[in-house]
Design a protein around this motif. Structure first.
Motif, short mmCIF file in Angstrom:
data_model
loop_
_atom_site.label_atom_id
_atom_site.label_comp_id
_atom_site.label_asym_id
_atom_site.label_seq_id
_atom_site.Cartn_x
_atom_site.Cartn_y
_atom_site.Cartn_z
N GLU A 1 4.26 11.15 -9.82
CA GLU A 1 3.63 9.88 -10.17
C GLU A 1 2.54 10.01 -11.21
OE1 GLU A 1 0.84 11.92 -7.63
OE2 GLU A 1 3.01 11.65 -7.54
N ASN B 1 8.45 8.35 -14.09
CA ASN B 1 7.42 7.47 -13.52
C ASN B 1 7.11 6.25 -14.37
OD1 ASN B 1 5.61 8.28 -15.59
ND2 ASN B 1 4.74 9.92 -14.34
N ARG B 2 7.86 6.03 -15.44
CA ARG B 2 7.63 4.84 -16.27
C ARG B 2 7.90 3.59 -15.46
NH1 ARG B 2 10.56 6.25 -20.76
NH2 ARG B 2 8.79 7.61 -21.24
N GLN B 3 6.87 2.78 -15.26
CA GLN B 3 6.93 1.56 -14.46
C GLN B 3 7.33 1.86 -13.01
OE1 GLN B 3 9.64 -0.95 -16.67
NE2 GLN B 3 8.07 -1.55 -18.13
N GLY B 4 7.14 3.10 -12.58
CA GLY B 4 7.42 3.46 -11.19
C GLY B 4 8.88 3.44 -10.82
N LEU B 5 9.78 3.53 -11.80
CA LEU B 5 11.19 3.31 -11.54
C LEU B 5 11.83 4.36 -10.64
CD1 LEU B 5 12.46 2.12 -15.06
CD2 LEU B 5 12.11 0.74 -13.00
N SER C 1 3.76 8.23 -20.23
CA SER C 1 4.49 8.26 -18.97
C SER C 1 5.84 8.92 -19.18
CB SER C 1 4.67 6.84 -18.41
OG SER C 1 5.36 6.03 -19.35
N CYS D 1 0.47 10.52 -14.65
CA CYS D 1 0.69 10.18 -16.05
C CYS D 1 -0.28 10.97 -16.90
CB CYS D 1 0.50 8.68 -16.27
SG CYS D 1 0.98 8.12 -17.92
#
Length: 279
Positions: free
Chosen positions: A201, A49-53, A45, A203
């Motif tokens: 978004e 987009n890591r954890q949708g931050l 990721s 990955c």
């Protein structure tokens, strides 16, 4: 995708340079790029987009970066792709992910933190000629016309002048590799390039896991990390070279002169604290 657990240093060399012979050129010229990470559990990721931050803040982040960095930016930074590369290079969350043409530079990032030497690491190896097969026709034509396998910002800007235009080049996910301008010695010495996907978004893990060819995931056991690190140091693949300047020099000296048990001593208080909190 091929996943391979490495047993020895020599086996690692064979795996990293496998398929590098080019019959057409009569030379060993690999078409793979590499990314090393200290823990095999690390995914691909991006910081965006890591954890949708930050997925919904991509436009705002890049606009603000361009506005405030313009006075200090190099004159070679012109297209949105050059701006993205500059932002990624300096730690802004972007949809880009760092890669290198050098397998040894990838091994450096796998072994740069002694506190992770008790964990298995991973080196991803991706053949960009294979991933290029999934590019939209317009981008394939552009590569063929330029006689290239990876993009520059200038090239990519002729096909997509901004991120929305890029995202609409195809309905299916794809990844391309972009070589940034030589912004500083760090990019040059790290033989760096970036991967970019057509959506903030997306990955890369999911895309690569579905590839039957051209993707190798090399698992480096914890027991091999010290040997890898020591041999990289002897080969001058160090922070001093990859991060030119006083900061890189200090990072190299701090790691190089740390005793072998220092990582365990540093992690012991944290481990005891976790143990107390779980009782």
């Amino acid at each position: 995708m091929l996943e391979q657990r490495i047993g020895t240093w020599l086996e690692l060399q064979d795996a990293l340079f496998a398929g590098s012979w080019s019959e057409a050129l009569g030379r060993h010229r690999s078409t793979f790029v590499f990314r090393g990470m200290p823990q095999v559990s690390n995914d691909l990721s991006t910081a965006l987009n890591r954890q949708g931050l930050f997925v919904r803040k991509e436009k705002d982040l890049l606009r603000a970066f361009r506005k405030y960095a313009r006075g200090d930016s190099p004159p070679s930074v012109e297209s949105v792709w050059d701006w993205l590369a500059l932002a990624q290079h300096h730690g802004l969350p972007t949809r880009m992910l760092d890669w290198t043409f050098s397998p040894y530079v990838a091994l450096h990032f796998l072994t740069e933190n002694p506190e992770r030497y008790d964990d298995d690491g991973v080196v991803w190896c991706v053949d960009y000629r294979q991933t290029n097969q999934h590019l939209p026709r317009r981008l394939k034509t552009l590569l063929r016309r330029e006689g290239a396998d990876v993009f520059t910002g200038e090239m990519l800007a002729t096909a997509a002048s901004d991120l929305p235009a890029f995202d609409h080049l195809a309905k299916h996910p794809f990844v391309l590799f972009l070589e940034p301008p030589s912004l500083d010695a760090r990019i040059v010495n790290q033989f760096a390039l970036f991967s970019v996907m057509n959506g903030p978004e997306l990955c890369l893990d999911s895309f690569l896991e579905a590839q039957a060819e051209g993707v190798r995931k090399l698992v480096i056991p914890a027991a091999l990390k010290w040997e890898v690190r020591d041999k990289l140091d002897q080969s001058n693949i160090t922070e001093r070279v990859l991060f030119p300047g006083f900061d890189g020099l200090s990072r190299w000296l701090r790691r190089y002169y740390s005793p072998r048990g220092a990582s365990k001593l540093a992690s012991a208080p944290a481990a005891r604290k976790r143990k107390r909190t779980t009782k």
